[in-house]
Design a protein around this motif. Sequence first.
Motif, PDB file in Angstrom:
ATOM      1  N   ALA A 156      34.460  59.948  77.506  1.00 48.38           N
ATOM      2  CA  ALA A 156      35.392  60.665  78.381  1.00 48.38           C
ATOM      3  C   ALA A 156      36.630  61.143  77.628  1.00 48.38           C
ATOM      4  O   ALA A 156      37.218  62.178  77.982  1.00 48.38           O
ATOM      5  CB  ALA A 156      35.808  59.757  79.535  1.00 48.38           C
ATOM      6  N   ILE A 157      37.040  60.420  76.589  1.00 50.89           N
ATOM      7  CA  ILE A 157      38.253  60.780  75.850  1.00 50.89           C
ATOM      8  C   ILE A 157      37.980  61.888  74.830  1.00 50.89           C
ATOM      9  O   ILE A 157      38.790  62.813  74.674  1.00 50.89           O
ATOM     10  CB  ILE A 157      38.837  59.533  75.137  1.00 50.89           C
ATOM     11  CG1 ILE A 157      39.315  58.520  76.178  1.00 50.89           C
ATOM     12  CG2 ILE A 157      39.985  59.919  74.208  1.00 50.89           C
ATOM     13  CD1 ILE A 157      39.756  57.192  75.585  1.00 50.89           C
ATOM     14  N   ILE A 158      36.847  61.829  74.146  1.00 52.87           N
ATOM     15  CA  ILE A 158      36.512  62.840  73.138  1.00 52.87           C
ATOM     16  C   ILE A 158      35.976  64.096  73.814  1.00 52.87           C
ATOM     17  O   ILE A 158      35.010  64.028  74.577  1.00 52.87           O
ATOM     18  CB  ILE A 158      35.462  62.290  72.143  1.00 52.87           C
ATOM     19  CG1 ILE A 158      36.047  61.142  71.332  1.00 52.87           C
ATOM     20  CG2 ILE A 158      34.978  63.396  71.205  1.00 52.87           C
ATOM     21  CD1 ILE A 158      37.148  61.536  70.378  1.00 52.87           C
ATOM     22  N   GLU A 159      36.604  65.212  73.555  1.00 50.47           N
ATOM     23  CA  GLU A 159      36.133  66.476  74.123  1.00 50.47           C
ATOM     24  C   GLU A 159      34.745  66.796  73.571  1.00 50.47           C
ATOM     25  O   GLU A 159      34.454  66.505  72.407  1.00 50.47           O
ATOM     26  CB  GLU A 159      37.116  67.596  73.792  1.00 50.47           C
ATOM     27  CG  GLU A 159      38.489  67.398  74.417  1.00 50.47           C
ATOM     28  CD  GLU A 159      39.470  68.495  74.022  1.00 50.47           C
ATOM     29  OE1 GLU A 159      39.008  69.537  73.497  1.00 50.47           O
ATOM     30  OE2 GLU A 159      40.679  68.303  74.218  1.00 50.47           O
ATOM     31  N   SER A 160      33.927  67.416  74.406  1.00 48.49           N
ATOM     32  CA  SER A 160      32.533  67.685  74.029  1.00 48.49           C
ATOM     33  C   SER A 160      32.428  68.531  72.757  1.00 48.49           C
ATOM     34  O   SER A 160      31.466  68.400  71.997  1.00 48.49           O
ATOM     35  CB  SER A 160      31.809  68.377  75.182  1.00 48.49           C
ATOM     36  OG  SER A 160      32.467  69.601  75.527  1.00 48.49           O
ATOM     37  N   THR A 161      33.436  69.387  72.518  1.00 51.55           N
ATOM     38  CA  THR A 161      33.429  70.237  71.326  1.00 51.55           C
ATOM     39  C   THR A 161      33.399  69.414  70.049  1.00 51.55           C
ATOM     40  O   THR A 161      32.808  69.810  69.044  1.00 51.55           O
ATOM     41  CB  THR A 161      34.684  71.141  71.304  1.00 51.55           C
ATOM     42  OG1 THR A 161      34.742  71.881  72.526  1.00 51.55           O
ATOM     43  CG2 THR A 161      34.644  72.103  70.120  1.00 51.55           C
ATOM     44  N   TYR A 162      34.047  68.257  70.092  1.00 55.38           N
ATOM     45  CA  TYR A 162      34.194  67.442  68.883  1.00 55.38           C
ATOM     46  C   TYR A 162      33.320  66.186  68.910  1.00 55.38           C
ATOM     47  O   TYR A 162      33.432  65.334  68.046  1.00 55.38           O
ATOM     48  CB  TYR A 162      35.666  67.026  68.720  1.00 55.38           C
ATOM     49  CG  TYR A 162      36.628  68.189  68.818  1.00 55.38           C
ATOM     50  CD1 TYR A 162      36.706  69.108  67.785  1.00 55.38           C
ATOM     51  CD2 TYR A 162      37.418  68.370  69.952  1.00 55.38           C
ATOM     52  CE1 TYR A 162      37.577  70.185  67.874  1.00 55.38           C
ATOM     53  CE2 TYR A 162      38.285  69.441  70.037  1.00 55.38           C
ATOM     54  CZ  TYR A 162      38.360  70.355  69.003  1.00 55.38           C
ATOM     55  OH  TYR A 162      39.214  71.425  69.087  1.00 55.38           O
ATOM     56  N   SER A 163      32.478  66.089  69.890  1.00 59.42           N
ATOM     57  CA  SER A 163      31.654  64.889  70.054  1.00 59.42           C
ATOM     58  C   SER A 163      30.274  65.075  69.438  1.00 59.42           C
ATOM     59  O   SER A 163      29.649  66.128  69.586  1.00 59.42           O
ATOM     60  CB  SER A 163      31.505  64.568  71.545  1.00 59.42           C
ATOM     61  OG  SER A 163      30.645  63.468  71.727  1.00 59.42           O
TER      62      SER A 163
END
Length: 282
Positions: A156-163
């Motif tokens: 939930a904390i890490i944005e999907s772009t950087y996950s």
Amino acid sequence: MKKSLHTLLKLTNFELERLSKLLFTLMGLTLLINLVGYVYTPMQHMGKINEYIAQNSATPQQALDTFGRFSFYDVTQTLWIAGPIAIGVSGLLFYAVFIWYREWFGKNTFAYRLLMLPVSRMTLYFSKLITLFFGIFTLIATQMISLFIGYPIVSAIIESTYSAEIGLMESLRMNFLFIYLFPLEPGYFLVINGIGMILLLVLFTVILMERSFAVKGILLGIGYAVCSLSIVLFPLSLPDLLKNNYILYDSELMIIEIVLITIVGAVSLLLSRHLINKKITV
């Protein structure tokens, strides 16, 4: 038989009550420190990315090229996860010694009353062993539950772009610690827990040697411990010693380890039985 089992259960329950404060403390520390790691580690990563983008007017792709993708595996590599495991292991190892020596503390030593119970003295021995293994598996279960709680928090904390699209189980399998700690690979899990049991049996034998022979017992115990652990760990070091990783198949190595663990465990139990019955007097 029924009476002995009933006594074993009563003594184990008694030991569990004495362990409970330490165990709950270790469980609480594990959950609390892990939770901090689940929040702090991904937020720190996102903070670096946002700062980089703001200072360099960079695009998300440039930030991704610089910092790479973040996964739950990155969290499991931190001290926020490994630290509580080390604390738990250290705490229970300390308790494995304390569980015997506290019986002799004070003027009216409680050990003598326990040893004078009208049951086999090995019942007392097994109650302490069962209590320690209950503590070990309770901490393992706590860590597993914690990881299942932490995964969605990090996601939930890490944005999907950087996950990175790496699932929880894959993240755990990438970390060698969890391969041995959790039953992800049954073979490794059984061997490691077998070695853990041998460690406790040998430690109990060393303590009983010291209680039986004082200073001489310490020297005998250290010698016995070194010999026992060398025997169990020797096959695992063979590939490195001979510089040949293919000298033994995994299945062969596992069979050898099981045989050695069984032998050392049986010897430790027989020695402990002899010492607690014949050498420790009340």
